[in-house]
Design a protein around this motif. Structure first.
Motif, PDB file in Angstrom:
ATOM      1  N   LEU A   1      53.524  28.250 -13.094  1.00 26.96           N
ATOM      2  CA  LEU A   1      54.152  27.454 -14.141  1.00 26.96           C
ATOM      3  C   LEU A   1      54.896  26.233 -13.604  1.00 26.96           C
ATOM      4  N   GLY A   2      55.144  26.223 -12.298  1.00 27.11           N
ATOM      5  CA  GLY A   2      55.907  25.122 -11.716  1.00 27.11           C
ATOM      6  C   GLY A   2      57.379  25.173 -12.091  1.00 27.11           C
ATOM      7  N   LEU A   3      57.900  26.398 -12.247  1.00 28.14           N
ATOM      8  CA  LEU A   3      59.294  26.601 -12.634  1.00 28.14           C
ATOM      9  C   LEU A   3      60.011  27.420 -11.572  1.00 28.14           C
ATOM     10  N   ASP A   4      61.342  27.347 -11.584  1.00 28.84           N
ATOM     11  CA  ASP A   4      62.081  28.203 -10.664  1.00 28.84           C
ATOM     12  C   ASP A   4      62.142  29.612 -11.231  1.00 28.84           C
ATOM     13  N   ARG A   5      62.430  30.561 -10.344  1.00 26.46           N
ATOM     14  CA  ARG A   5      62.388  31.985 -10.729  1.00 26.46           C
ATOM     15  C   ARG A   5      63.356  32.325 -11.853  1.00 26.46           C
TER      16      ARG A   5
END
Length: 137
Positions: A58-62
């Motif tokens: 997703l290209g997001l942080d955890r």
């Protein structure tokens, strides 16, 4: 017919991208989903990644993905399970309800996107599909 120049290709690609994103957003909103939630459901449709892998997809942080999954679990769309290969990791997958929703969304999205290629010949659609596939990482 003249070949489009590089600027025209880029402009058309961006405009088509915006159109597709708007149509995907509309389909997601009709089911009370955000575009990011729709993307997560699409990723989880045929795999059960670890949370870190999903974050990467997703290209997001955890921490953002944790909140996203928490909300999906509350809606009954996602389930968590301990990873068989790493006891510290959690894998996420779709519930049966989410699989039904994903199938419904797939049909709705196909209907929304069909007008974009309606005027193309079958050969042009095949070529477009092949070219788009080559653009993917």
């Amino acid at each position: 017919m003249t070949e489009p120049g590089p600027d025209e290709v880029l402009d058309n690609l961006v405009q088509v991208s915006f159109t597709v994103m708007a149509l995907l957003s509309r389909a997601a909103a009709a089911h009370d989903l955000s575009l990011t939630q729709l993307r997560a459901l699409a990723i989880l449709r045929d795999r059960t990644p670890k949370m870190a892998e999903l974050a990467e997809h997703l290209g997001l942080d955890r921490s953002s993905v944790t909140g996203l999954i928490d909300r999906a679990v509350k809606r009954g769309l996602v389930r968590r399970e301990a990873s068989a290969d790493d006891g510290r990791s959690v894998r996420v997958g779709l519930t049966e309800e989410a699989h039904r929703l994903a199938r419904k969304l797939e049909a709705e999205i196909a209907g929304l996107l069909a007008p974009l290629t309606r005027d193309l010949t079958p050969a042009e659609r095949n070529r477009l599909g092949a070219l788009l596939g080559r653009m993917l990482p």
